[in-house]
Design an enzyme around this catalytic site. Structure first.
Site, mmCIF file in Angstrom:
data_model
loop_
_atom_site.group_PDB
_atom_site.id
_atom_site.type_symbol
_atom_site.label_atom_id
_atom_site.label_comp_id
_atom_site.label_asym_id
_atom_site.label_seq_id
_atom_site.Cartn_x
_atom_site.Cartn_y
_atom_site.Cartn_z
ATOM 1 N N ASP A 124 0.921 -1.069 0.266
ATOM 2 C CA ASP A 124 0.121 0.210 0.559
ATOM 3 C C ASP A 124 1.257 1.299 0.008
ATOM 4 O OD1 ASP A 124 -1.534 1.930 0.391
ATOM 5 O OD2 ASP A 124 -1.750 1.499 2.555
ATOM 6 N N TYR A 136 -19.552 4.307 -7.337
ATOM 7 C CA TYR A 136 -19.158 5.303 -7.913
ATOM 8 C C TYR A 136 -19.635 5.968 -8.558
ATOM 9 C CZ TYR A 136 -16.319 8.957 -5.237
ATOM 10 O OH TYR A 136 -15.757 9.923 -4.506
ATOM 11 N N GLY A 170 -9.701 6.577 -4.930
ATOM 12 C CA GLY A 170 -8.846 6.433 -5.051
ATOM 13 C C GLY A 170 -8.532 5.107 -4.359
ATOM 14 N N ASP A 208 -7.241 2.734 -1.769
ATOM 15 C CA ASP A 208 -6.830 2.778 -0.815
ATOM 16 C C ASP A 208 -8.006 2.570 -0.404
ATOM 17 O OD1 ASP A 208 -6.817 5.361 -1.132
ATOM 18 O OD2 ASP A 208 -6.542 6.244 0.847
ATOM 19 N N ASP A 264 -11.335 6.461 7.465
ATOM 20 C CA ASP A 264 -9.710 5.946 8.083
ATOM 21 C C ASP A 264 -8.797 7.502 7.416
ATOM 22 O OD1 ASP A 264 -6.853 5.723 6.710
ATOM 23 O OD2 ASP A 264 -7.445 4.744 4.607
#
Length: 246
Positions: free
Chosen positions: A6, A85, A92, A94, A115
């Site tokens: 990541d 979406y 993103g 992540d 997050d």
């Protein structure tokens, strides 16, 4: 073994998984083939996957292409999440990986992922595996910097984990109250709103400022439904390996 990476705005997290169990994790300020090689130290890898929000150097991608079956995660990749979406190309990776991780940890539950990184994101991992979107808000450090940058006299101060007065008695503590208390009230507002819609709501905290949130949520009315998982994005990326090859 699965190699999972990541790469965020300020660091790169590298982990090894044996099937779905994480066996090792390290955090590095930069990412390169040399860094990955030192981390692996000759360990055989069957699959490798990376999520990056900051681009990937060609030599690093070349190294990963030689490290087992390589997957460069993106929001258009086939997974078991129904991604609704409206602009997936701007989502993103992540954020989506964290949603997948939350669904893997809490199957059949509605999970709010908070997050807390450079920005704070609030994303709902729905029990029916649908993802509609969420919210993006300035992170802790960004708020402190914004007050100094966009005003004439306010100083730049750092977060203070020991501050718990609840109000400011001078300029420094007034900024601490506005930023730190403000973020907590914001998070609790989102949790309350989602819980009104989903009574079974589970909340998962992750990100670089996760300790700040964890400390304050433990003393809130939502403490029983809040869990901390600093490796949520890595867990989600590892899960993608199995969903992609299913």
């Amino acid at each position: 073994m699965n190699l999972v990476i990541d790469k965020g705005n300020s660091s790169a997290k590298i982990a090894l998984f044996e099937e779905r169990a994480m066996v090792r994790k390290e955090v590095y300020p930069t990412l390169s083939g040399e860094v990955i090689g030192r981390f692996l130290a000759g360990q055989h890898v069957e699959f490798s996957i990376i999520s990056t929000v900051a681009g990937l150097a060609p030599e690093t991608e070349d190294y990963l292409n030689g490290s087992g079956h390589f997957i460069r995660f993106h929001t258009g990749l086939k997974t078991k999440v129904v991604n609704r979406y409206a602009t997936p190309e701007t989502l993103g990776p992540d954020r989506l990986a964290a949603v997948i991780g939350a669904q893997a940890l809490f199957p059949g539950r509605n999970v709010l992922v908070i997050d807390a990184g450079t920005a704070i994101t609030y994303d709902l991992a729905r029990a029916d595996r649908r993802y509609d979107g969420g919210s993006i808000s300035p992170g802790l450090s960004m708020r402190f910097r914004a007050l100094q940058t966009f005003t004439g006299k306010l100083p730049l101060i750092n977060a203070d984990p020991g501050y718990d007065t609840g109000y400011g008695y001078d300029t420094r503590t007034a900024i601490l109250s506005g930023v730190q208390d403000g973020i907590v009230y914001e998070a609790m507002g989102f949790i309350g709103a989602y819980r009104a819609l989903y009574p079974d709501l589970q909340v998962v905290l992750c990100g670089g400022d996760v300790n700040f949130f964890e400390t304050r949520m433990k003393s809130s009315i939502f403490a029983p439904i809040v869990k901390t998982e600093p490796s949520l994005v890595l867990i989600g990326l590892n899960e993608v390996i199995y969903q992609y090859n299913d």
